[in-house]
Design a protein around this motif. Sequence first.
Motif, PDB file in Angstrom:
ATOM      1  N   GLY A 393       0.763  -1.240   0.000  1.00 22.75           N
ATOM      2  CA  GLY A 393       0.000   0.000   0.000  1.00 22.75           C
ATOM      3  C   GLY A 393       0.791   1.286   0.000  1.00 22.75           C
ATOM      4  N   LEU A 394       2.128   1.203   0.126  1.00 18.80           N
ATOM      5  CA  LEU A 394       2.952   2.417   0.107  1.00 18.80           C
ATOM      6  C   LEU A 394       3.230   2.784  -1.342  1.00 18.80           C
ATOM      7  CD1 LEU A 394       4.270   4.252   2.280  1.00 18.80           C
ATOM      8  CD2 LEU A 394       6.384   2.980   1.892  1.00 18.80           C
ATOM      9  N   LYS A 395       2.944   4.014  -1.713  1.00 21.92           N
ATOM     10  CA  LYS A 395       3.029   4.397  -3.119  1.00 21.92           C
ATOM     11  C   LYS A 395       4.416   4.889  -3.527  1.00 21.92           C
ATOM     12  CE  LYS A 395      -1.878   5.623  -3.360  1.00 21.92           C
ATOM     13  NZ  LYS A 395      -2.241   4.355  -4.010  1.00 21.92           N
ATOM     14  N   ASP A 396       5.126   5.572  -2.657  1.00 25.07           N
ATOM     15  CA  ASP A 396       6.380   6.224  -3.034  1.00 25.07           C
ATOM     16  C   ASP A 396       7.515   5.215  -3.213  1.00 25.07           C
ATOM     17  OD1 ASP A 396       5.092   8.642  -2.908  1.00 25.07           O
ATOM     18  OD2 ASP A 396       5.764   9.096  -0.861  1.00 25.07           O
ATOM     19  N   ASP A 397       8.411   5.542  -4.140  1.00 29.73           N
ATOM     20  CA  ASP A 397       9.600   4.718  -4.376  1.00 29.73           C
ATOM     21  C   ASP A 397      10.703   5.143  -3.415  1.00 29.73           C
ATOM     22  OD1 ASP A 397       8.975   2.941  -6.717  1.00 29.73           O
ATOM     23  OD2 ASP A 397       8.485   4.875  -7.620  1.00 29.73           O
ATOM     24  N   THR A 398      10.640   4.590  -2.222  1.00 28.71           N
ATOM     25  CA  THR A 398      11.565   4.982  -1.157  1.00 28.71           C
ATOM     26  C   THR A 398      12.733   4.022  -0.997  1.00 28.71           C
ATOM     27  OG1 THR A 398      10.220   3.766   0.437  1.00 28.71           O
ATOM     28  CG2 THR A 398       9.713   6.117   0.141  1.00 28.71           C
ATOM     29  N   GLY A 399      12.719   2.920  -1.751  1.00 31.94           N
ATOM     30  CA  GLY A 399      13.788   1.936  -1.628  1.00 31.94           C
ATOM     31  C   GLY A 399      13.598   0.924  -0.520  1.00 31.94           C
ATOM     32  N   TRP A 400      12.421   0.938   0.153  1.00 36.00           N
ATOM     33  CA  TRP A 400      12.184   0.000   1.253  1.00 36.00           C
ATOM     34  C   TRP A 400      11.572  -1.297   0.734  1.00 36.00           C
ATOM     35  CZ3 TRP A 400      14.013   0.100   6.042  1.00 36.00           C
ATOM     36  CH2 TRP A 400      14.446   1.317   6.569  1.00 36.00           C
ATOM     37  N   PHE A 401      12.068  -2.409   1.301  1.00 34.87           N
ATOM     38  CA  PHE A 401      11.642  -3.738   0.886  1.00 34.87           C
ATOM     39  C   PHE A 401      11.401  -4.626   2.098  1.00 34.87           C
ATOM     40  CE2 PHE A 401      13.713  -2.055  -2.787  1.00 34.87           C
ATOM     41  CZ  PHE A 401      13.145  -2.675  -3.885  1.00 34.87           C
ATOM     42  N   ARG A 402      10.529  -5.646   1.882  1.00 32.67           N
ATOM     43  CA  ARG A 402      10.325  -6.695   2.872  1.00 32.67           C
ATOM     44  C   ARG A 402      11.148  -7.904   2.493  1.00 32.67           C
ATOM     45  NH1 ARG A 402       4.885 -10.329   3.602  1.00 32.67           N
ATOM     46  NH2 ARG A 402       5.886 -11.508   1.911  1.00 32.67           N
ATOM     47  N   LEU A 403      11.881  -8.445   3.487  1.00 34.14           N
ATOM     48  CA  LEU A 403      12.620  -9.690   3.321  1.00 34.14           C
ATOM     49  C   LEU A 403      12.023 -10.718   4.282  1.00 34.14           C
ATOM     50  CD1 LEU A 403      14.528  -7.503   2.110  1.00 34.14           C
ATOM     51  CD2 LEU A 403      16.440  -8.826   2.996  1.00 34.14           C
ATOM     52  N   SER A 404      11.547 -11.837   3.739  1.00 34.73           N
ATOM     53  CA  SER A 404      10.895 -12.874   4.531  1.00 34.73           C
ATOM     54  C   SER A 404      11.784 -14.110   4.603  1.00 34.73           C
ATOM     55  CB  SER A 404       9.549 -13.239   3.897  1.00 34.73           C
ATOM     56  OG  SER A 404       8.943 -14.310   4.581  1.00 34.73           O
ATOM     57  N   VAL A 405      12.016 -14.622   5.815  1.00 29.42           N
ATOM     58  CA  VAL A 405      13.034 -15.669   5.987  1.00 29.42           C
ATOM     59  C   VAL A 405      12.474 -17.079   6.151  1.00 29.42           C
ATOM     60  CG1 VAL A 405      14.654 -14.028   7.001  1.00 29.42           C
ATOM     61  CG2 VAL A 405      13.146 -15.366   8.513  1.00 29.42           C
ATOM     62  N   GLY A 406      11.172 -17.267   5.967  1.00 32.12           N
ATOM     63  CA  GLY A 406      10.580 -18.565   6.244  1.00 32.12           C
ATOM     64  C   GLY A 406      10.940 -19.666   5.261  1.00 32.12           C
ATOM     65  N   ALA A 407      11.455 -19.289   4.091  1.00 37.69           N
ATOM     66  CA  ALA A 407      11.719 -20.307   3.070  1.00 37.69           C
ATOM     67  C   ALA A 407      13.197 -20.452   2.746  1.00 37.69           C
ATOM     68  CB  ALA A 407      10.945 -19.974   1.794  1.00 37.69           C
ATOM     69  N   VAL A 408      14.076 -19.875   3.572  1.00 39.50           N
ATOM     70  CA  VAL A 408      15.510 -19.922   3.269  1.00 39.50           C
ATOM     71  C   VAL A 408      16.287 -20.559   4.418  1.00 39.50           C
ATOM     72  CG1 VAL A 408      15.485 -17.931   1.729  1.00 39.50           C
ATOM     73  CG2 VAL A 408      15.865 -17.581   4.178  1.00 39.50           C
ATOM     74  N   SER A 409      17.440 -21.102   4.068  1.00 37.46           N
ATOM     75  CA  SER A 409      18.342 -21.673   5.067  1.00 37.46           C
ATOM     76  C   SER A 409      19.415 -20.652   5.422  1.00 37.46           C
ATOM     77  CB  SER A 409      19.003 -22.935   4.517  1.00 37.46           C
ATOM     78  OG  SER A 409      19.874 -22.605   3.431  1.00 37.46           O
ATOM     79  N   MET A 410      20.142 -20.926   6.476  1.00 38.88           N
ATOM     80  CA  MET A 410      21.274 -20.068   6.814  1.00 38.88           C
ATOM     81  C   MET A 410      22.318 -20.101   5.698  1.00 38.88           C
ATOM     82  SD  MET A 410      20.897 -18.404   9.636  1.00 38.88           S
ATOM     83  CE  MET A 410      22.589 -18.016  10.122  1.00 38.88           C
ATOM     84  N   ALA A 411      22.490 -21.240   5.063  1.00 40.56           N
ATOM     85  CA  ALA A 411      23.442 -21.345   3.954  1.00 40.56           C
ATOM     86  C   ALA A 411      23.012 -20.464   2.789  1.00 40.56           C
ATOM     87  CB  ALA A 411      23.564 -22.794   3.505  1.00 40.56           C
ATOM     88  N   ASP A 412      21.705 -20.433   2.509  1.00 42.22           N
ATOM     89  CA  ASP A 412      21.201 -19.564   1.441  1.00 42.22           C
ATOM     90  C   ASP A 412      21.583 -18.107   1.705  1.00 42.22           C
ATOM     91  OD1 ASP A 412      19.945 -21.674   0.110  1.00 42.22           O
ATOM     92  OD2 ASP A 412      18.068 -21.402   1.222  1.00 42.22           O
ATOM     93  N   ILE A 413      21.424 -17.677   2.955  1.00 38.04           N
ATOM     94  CA  ILE A 413      21.724 -16.290   3.314  1.00 38.04           C
ATOM     95  C   ILE A 413      23.211 -16.017   3.213  1.00 38.04           C
ATOM     96  CG2 ILE A 413      21.690 -14.624   5.225  1.00 38.04           C
ATOM     97  CD1 ILE A 413      19.042 -15.996   6.126  1.00 38.04           C
ATOM     98  N   ARG A 414      24.016 -16.918   3.760  1.00 40.57           N
ATOM     99  CA  ARG A 414      25.469 -16.713   3.729  1.00 40.57           C
ATOM    100  C   ARG A 414      25.997 -16.635   2.290  1.00 40.57           C
ATOM    101  NH1 ARG A 414      25.415 -20.153   8.466  1.00 40.57           N
ATOM    102  NH2 ARG A 414      25.522 -22.002   7.121  1.00 40.57           N
TER     103      ARG A 414
END
Length: 431
Positions: A393-414
Amino acid sequence: MAIDLTTLLPKRDDTYVGTMAKGLVGSEILRIAAEIRELTAQGRKVCNLTVGDFSPKEFPIPTTLGQGIATALQAGETNYPPSDGVLDLRQSVQRFYERVLGLKYPLEGIVIAGGARPIIYGTYRTLLDEGDTVIYPVPSWNNNHYTHMMGARDTVVVTSADHGFMPTVEQLAPHLSSARLLCLCSPLNPTGTMISPEVLKAICERIVAENRGRKERGQAPLILMYDQIYWTLSFGRTKHVTPVELVPEMAHYTIFVDGISKSFAATGVRVGWGIGPPAIISRMRDVIGHVGAWAPKAEQIAVARSLDDVQGTASFMETMKHRVQERLEALHQGFEKMREAGLPVRAIAPQGAIYLSVQFDLVGKAGLKTNDDIRKLLLEKASFAVVPFQAFGLKDDTGWFRLSVGAVSMADIREAMPRVEATLRAAVSGA
């Protein structure tokens, strides 16, 4: 011979549908998720931080819950459940809230549904008439779409990173007198931040004062829908609070949205509940009943037993919380190191839920003009999939993003973080 309709029927023709459906925008999150699925089907390895879901490989449901569902199915628990939910589950939810949150609601104030979404829909549909006003902050999840479906009016409160993307009482107060429904969520999807006790108490005190006046005038009260589906996932010294514990009179005006989707990593099991004043919940039961949005009976029976397994439930939730937190912390620490190195990125320290708010301050750099440009850059160059706040619902291009960690492993992140850092360096240098 079968009639071949595959080319005969149009895939899209708005002359077929009504005004509401014509104006309803599809989920941006699901659109992005479909793009990621296509890439992975092609053999591309992506650090997928898009959908607010859990990989069963990384976050399996409690063993006792899975076994309980199988046992109930084998016992023949496959018929319709009661419209307000299986009694055993309503009682176990009642005990769970009393035990953990210190709130004992009457059974008539508890309704079970097929996940939290029918409770949200039921709240909107039960309370609102066409043209009524809904207040909600942005970014937030799907309030804009539910408001549209109801033919209601919205008052959108744009929040800031300085306040953890939570609304302040000063922002909300001027709009309370004209509204029928106020929607808050803590921990918040998409930001992973939580409302402070001081702010929530001040908001609740304003609601109570507003409703005292309305009662004298014979007007319908302002209701607070408090979505706390992520409340068991709060980290560190951050404490989840409820409107009713802070201002007990709010019990008359609060509807809780909750369930097992996030606390048990059981998004596909589809068991949620709404808790609030029986006068509202009894009508919501009828709404949910007419659309058939019940949770399956076998799942309800199994969840009741799981919630009553006090030690097992507490142990599972603690382990799960730790595994979510370590992923969020790994991302946050990685972005903090990049920020300290002078790269245009910042992240809000994780407080709750399964989300991290990250700002990639790249608009105007390397030809990037929008959040979607940034999203595509990260996906193409770093195989790093994220969701822009425009999906909430936020209209402006502010560069903010959601990162969701439920489907990734620690290895994926590293493995992903060096790729992200190299992409940011290239964007800054213009390479």
